[in-house]
Design an enzyme around this catalytic site. Structure first.
Site, short mmCIF file in Angstrom:
data_model
loop_
_atom_site.label_atom_id
_atom_site.label_comp_id
_atom_site.label_asym_id
_atom_site.label_seq_id
_atom_site.Cartn_x
_atom_site.Cartn_y
_atom_site.Cartn_z
N LYS A 18 0.45 -1.39 0.08
CA LYS A 18 0.17 -0.32 -0.20
C LYS A 18 0.59 1.90 0.07
O LYS A 18 0.59 2.13 -0.72
CB LYS A 18 -0.88 -0.11 0.89
N LYS B 98 -4.37 -9.37 -6.96
CA LYS B 98 -5.32 -8.93 -5.92
C LYS B 98 -7.00 -8.87 -6.86
O LYS B 98 -6.16 -7.38 -7.24
CB LYS B 98 -5.68 -9.57 -3.98
N LYS C 163 -10.70 -3.10 -4.43
CA LYS C 163 -11.60 -1.99 -4.65
C LYS C 163 -10.72 -1.31 -5.24
O LYS C 163 -10.87 0.21 -5.43
CB LYS C 163 -12.57 -1.42 -3.12
#
Ligand code: TYM
Length: 347
Positions: free
Chosen positions: A127, A210, A213
């Site tokens: 992230k 993956k 969203k």
């Protein structure tokens, strides 16, 4: 005091079984959230165990959220939980920020966890990317709050997708180190429940990534609010290879996209991947994709419709969350109190 993470085998026999899990209200729900998490949440609700499901809004703000969008996403996630089959009478549904004990226990755990442990978290590395220095402190320490979410309720079972496994291991390490350092057997070592045919749903555009969203391409994912045409279009355009589907699981080796679509098919049909391949082995994608679309629309459209209805009455959703938070506080308060006593706070 041990500095290294050494988690003993779990003996949770002193704790009554209790399920806790959570989802971030950052953007909409994806098929990954549904198959990896919410579908399991509903099954565990029906298993007779006490179930607590949280909307982790404090986690969501580890990356910037537009306040109005965050409020809407929180209500939409509440609607998604209920539309998928969670019953606020049977399960406790609430948003994290309404129970301040999460943040308080999170602080205690940030003093138990070691920086070295957090440095190993792959989700932070993914992230934060190259811009590590610019990431929020919260994004880095996030797993300590996640441990608090779970251990605040002495939860023993945590249904999650594959990507949360490392955070669950850290939760167990924190519980074990707390128990060890203070010479108590106070926190259970919660078990991750990573089950079903689709514990890691992959992007429709790249079978090695993956489904998420936060992927910039909307074509990479199926959103729980997508209409039938959009679902069909996304599956039609999903990346595949030129070969027919195999009849055995071994034949999916090295075929990430095929494996992903078959796993989605299996999970939506509540069958194993082996069983799915017995049904669809030998078919070309041109034949399989319409089958998968039809199945996805059949299973997901009613949920999207119900979510839309529930979103018409935000006051009722807020009432459900408020009621759930009151019930959650009642369980959490004595556990936080006892933790503060153990740690040596004068109160
Ligand atoms: P989050 O919000 O990223 O995802 C929520 C749940 O959905 C699962 N999931 C997937 N499963 C399969 N395939 C995918 N592509 C996929 N994408 C998401 C996740 O594994 C997760 O179960 N840290 C957590 C939220 C959290 C939490 C907790 C979970 C905070 N506190 C305490 C359990 C217990 C997270 O960011 O999940």
């Amino acid at each position: 005091m041990s500095e290294a993470a050494t988690t003993p085998a779990a003996d949770n026999s002193a704790f009554s079984p209790r399920v806790f899990s959570g989802i971030q209200p950052s953007g909409g729900l994806t098929l990954g959230n549904y198959l990896g998490a919410i579908k399991r949440f509903v099954e565990m609700q029906e298993s007779g165990m006490e179930t607590i499901y949280c909307i982790v809004d404090l986690h969501a703000i580890t990356v910037w959220q537009e306040p109005e969008k965050l409020r809407r996403a929180t209500r939409e996630l509440c609607a998604g939980y209920i539309a998928a089959g969670l019953d606020p009478e049977k399960s406790i549904l609430f948003n994290q920020s309404q129970v301040s004990a999460h943040a308080e226990l999170g602080w205690v755990f940030s003093c138990v966890a070691r920086i070295g442990w957090l440095n190993r978290m792959t989700q932070f590395k993914d992230k934060a990317g190259k811009n590590r220095e610019k990431a929020s402190v919260g994004l880095f320490s996030y797993p300590t709050l996640m441990a608090a979410d779970i251990l605040l309720y002495h939860a023993t079972h945590v249904p999650v997708g594959e990507d949360q496994k490392q955070h669950l291991e850290l939760t167990r390490d924190i519980a074990a180190k707390f128990n060890h350092d203070y010479g108590v057997d106070f926190f259970p070592l919660p078990e991750p429940v990573i089950e079903g045919a689709a514990t890691r749903v992959m992007s429709l555009r790249d079978g090695t990534k993956k489904m998420s969203k936060s992927d910039p391409s909307d074509m990479s994912r199926i959103n729980m609010t997508d209409d039938a045409d959009t679902i069909a279009k996304k599956i039609r355009k999903a990346k595949t290879d030129p070969d027919a589907l195999p009849s055995e699981v071994a034949g999916l080796e090295g075929r990430a996209e095929a494996k992903n679509l078959v796993s989605i098919y299996a999970a939506l049909s509540d069958i194993s991947v082996e069983e799915a391949l017995r049904q669809v082995g030998g078919k070309q994608f041109s034949e399989f994709k319409p089958m998968l679309s039809e199945l996805a629309v059949e299973k997901l459209s009613p949920i999207a419709g119900r979510m839309e209805e529930l979103m018409q009455d935000p006051g009722e959703l807020d009432r459900i969350l408020g009621d759930g938070a009151a019930r959650a506080r009642a369980i959490a308060a004595p556990i936080l109190d006892r933790t503060l006593d153990i740690v040596g706070m004068v109160r």
